[in-house]
Design an enzyme around this catalytic site. Structure first.
Site, PDB file in Angstrom:
ATOM      1  N   ASP A  74       0.854  -1.193   0.000  1.00  0.00           N
ATOM      2  CA  ASP A  74       0.000   0.000   0.000  1.00  0.00           C
ATOM      3  C   ASP A  74       0.887   1.239   0.000  1.00  0.00           C
ATOM      4  O   ASP A  74       1.976   1.224   0.588  1.00  0.00           O
ATOM      5  CB  ASP A  74      -0.926   0.014   1.224  1.00  0.00           C
ATOM      6  CG  ASP A  74      -2.004   1.082   1.083  1.00  0.00           C
ATOM      7  OD1 ASP A  74      -2.912   0.886   0.236  1.00  0.00           O
ATOM      8  OD2 ASP A  74      -1.921   2.113   1.761  1.00  0.00           O
TER       9      ASP A  74
HETATM   10  N1  LIG Z   1       2.819   4.231 -12.215  1.00  0.00           N
HETATM   11  C1  LIG Z   1       2.859   4.907 -11.025  1.00  0.00           C
HETATM   12  N2  LIG Z   1       1.990   4.555 -10.034  1.00  0.00           N
HETATM   13  C2  LIG Z   1       2.070   5.265  -8.874  1.00  0.00           C
HETATM   14  C3  LIG Z   1       2.989   6.308  -8.658  1.00  0.00           C
HETATM   15  N3  LIG Z   1       2.792   6.779  -7.388  1.00  0.00           N
HETATM   16  C4  LIG Z   1       1.793   6.045  -6.838  1.00  0.00           C
HETATM   17  N4  LIG Z   1       1.369   5.122  -7.735  1.00  0.00           N
HETATM   18  C5  LIG Z   1       0.308   4.107  -7.589  1.00  0.00           C
HETATM   19  O1  LIG Z   1      -0.695   4.610  -6.719  1.00  0.00           O
HETATM   20  C6  LIG Z   1      -1.396   3.470  -6.214  1.00  0.00           C
HETATM   21  C7  LIG Z   1      -1.576   3.669  -4.721  1.00  0.00           C
HETATM   22  O2  LIG Z   1      -2.784   3.060  -4.354  1.00  0.00           O
HETATM   23  P1  LIG Z   1      -2.838   1.722  -3.444  1.00  0.00           P
HETATM   24  O3  LIG Z   1      -4.125   1.748  -2.725  1.00  0.00           O
HETATM   25  O4  LIG Z   1      -1.573   1.566  -2.671  1.00  0.00           O
HETATM   26  O5  LIG Z   1      -2.838   0.512  -4.487  1.00  0.00           O
HETATM   27  P2  LIG Z   1      -3.941   0.193  -5.594  1.00  0.00           P
HETATM   28  O6  LIG Z   1      -3.490   0.785  -6.907  1.00  0.00           O
HETATM   29  O7  LIG Z   1      -5.294   0.548  -5.111  1.00  0.00           O
HETATM   30  O8  LIG Z   1      -3.789  -1.366  -5.786  1.00  0.00           O
HETATM   31  P3  LIG Z   1      -3.994  -2.479  -4.627  1.00  0.00           P
HETATM   32  O9  LIG Z   1      -2.606  -2.925  -4.250  1.00  0.00           O
HETATM   33  O10 LIG Z   1      -4.799  -3.555  -5.298  1.00  0.00           O
HETATM   34  O11 LIG Z   1      -4.704  -1.806  -3.484  1.00  0.00           O
HETATM   35  C8  LIG Z   1      -0.545   2.226  -6.503  1.00  0.00           C
HETATM   36  O12 LIG Z   1      -1.074   1.483  -7.585  1.00  0.00           O
HETATM   37  C9  LIG Z   1       0.791   2.842  -6.884  1.00  0.00           C
HETATM   38  O13 LIG Z   1       1.526   2.006  -7.759  1.00  0.00           O
HETATM   39  C10 LIG Z   1       3.888   6.645  -9.724  1.00  0.00           C
HETATM   40  O14 LIG Z   1       4.711   7.561  -9.635  1.00  0.00           O
HETATM   41  N5  LIG Z   1       3.792   5.920 -10.875  1.00  0.00           N
END
Ligand SMILES: Nc1nc2c(ncn2[C@@H]2O[C@H](COP(=O)(O)OP(=O)(O)OP(=O)(O)O)[C@@H](O)[C@H]2O)c(=O)[nH]1
Length: 198
Positions: A74
């Site tokens: 996360d």
């Molecule tokens: N490609 C990319 N993604 C980012 C960046 N900064 C944050 N993220 C994405 O922001 C999202 C943060 O949300 P989370 O709730 O941690 O994860 P999610 O996308 O909901 O996916 P789950 O693990 O299924 O919960 C993640 O998918 C990170 O990879 C970045 O600089 N580049």
């Protein structure tokens, strides 16, 4: 032992794939908003919130797949005043988030937890300190013309590997952590587990 990534994050999947890790993906289907609201109501610090959510995702999948090594993760954006940003709901909220980040530092905190048989066996939390330059309204609009809705799944409203790089004067910490996973400690543990060669 099979490795299962309990994440729908394309960025996390891409990082593991690029690093040569063989894994399966599964969605934790956790109600993150409800979990975050409860934890925030308890005054949980941003790094502990990221850790708790990573564990929630890992355990949810591990209960379904007890034989596998399950990796949950996360990411949280924490501002200097202690407030946190979630993923933007729409373009207007993305613009608001960028205004709040403009000209200041924030931390992008990524946590990872691994679980076997429904129990946590390893965890790490890593932080990157992000120095955002002052962003003009013209820049914010032009940036969102380019990056919305591509950044709708990104906490912090940027893709550091893309035009998001234009937001920063300096980053202290690992780019992997910014992308969503403390990759190097994760790879280290996969070697300990014999999933990667030492
Ligand atoms: N490609 C990319 N993604 C980012 C960046 N900064 C944050 N993220 C994405 O922001 C999202 C943060 O949300 P989370 O709730 O941690 O994860 P999610 O996308 O909901 O996916 P789950 O693990 O299924 O919960 C993640 O998918 C990170 O990879 C970045 O600089 N580049």
């Amino acid at each position: 032992m099979r490795l299962v990534l309990a994440s729908k994050s394309a960025s996390r999947r891409a990082m593991l794939t690029a690093a040569g890790v063989v894994f399966e993906s599964a969605s934790a289907s956790v109600d993150e908003e409800a979990a975050k609201a409860a934890l925030r109501a308890d005054g949980v610090a941003p790094r502990d919130l990221a850790d708790a959510l990573a564990e929630l995702k890992a355990l949810r999948v591990s209960h379904r797949d007890p034989e596998a090594l399950v990796l949950g993760s996360d990411s949280v954006v924490a501002l200097e005043d202690g407030s946190m940003l979630d993923k933007p709901a729409d373009r207007a909220e993305a613009a608001d988030h960028l205004r709040r980040l403009s000209g200041k530092r924030h931390e992008l905190i990524s946590a990872a937890v691994m679980a076997i048989d429904g129990k946590p066996v390893w965890r790490v939390v890593d932080r990157a300190k992000m120095h955002v330059r002052p962003l003009s309204e013209n820049f914010i609009e032009a940036y969102l013309d380019l990056e919305w809705p591509g950044i709708s799944g990104c906490v912090g409203c940027y893709r550091i590997e893309g035009p998001g790089a234009q937001l920063f004067t300096r980053i202290e910490g690992s780019q992997f952590t910014v992308l969503g996973l403390p990759l190097l400690p994760v790879l280290d543990y996969l070697r300990v587990r014999g999933i990667l060669a030492s």
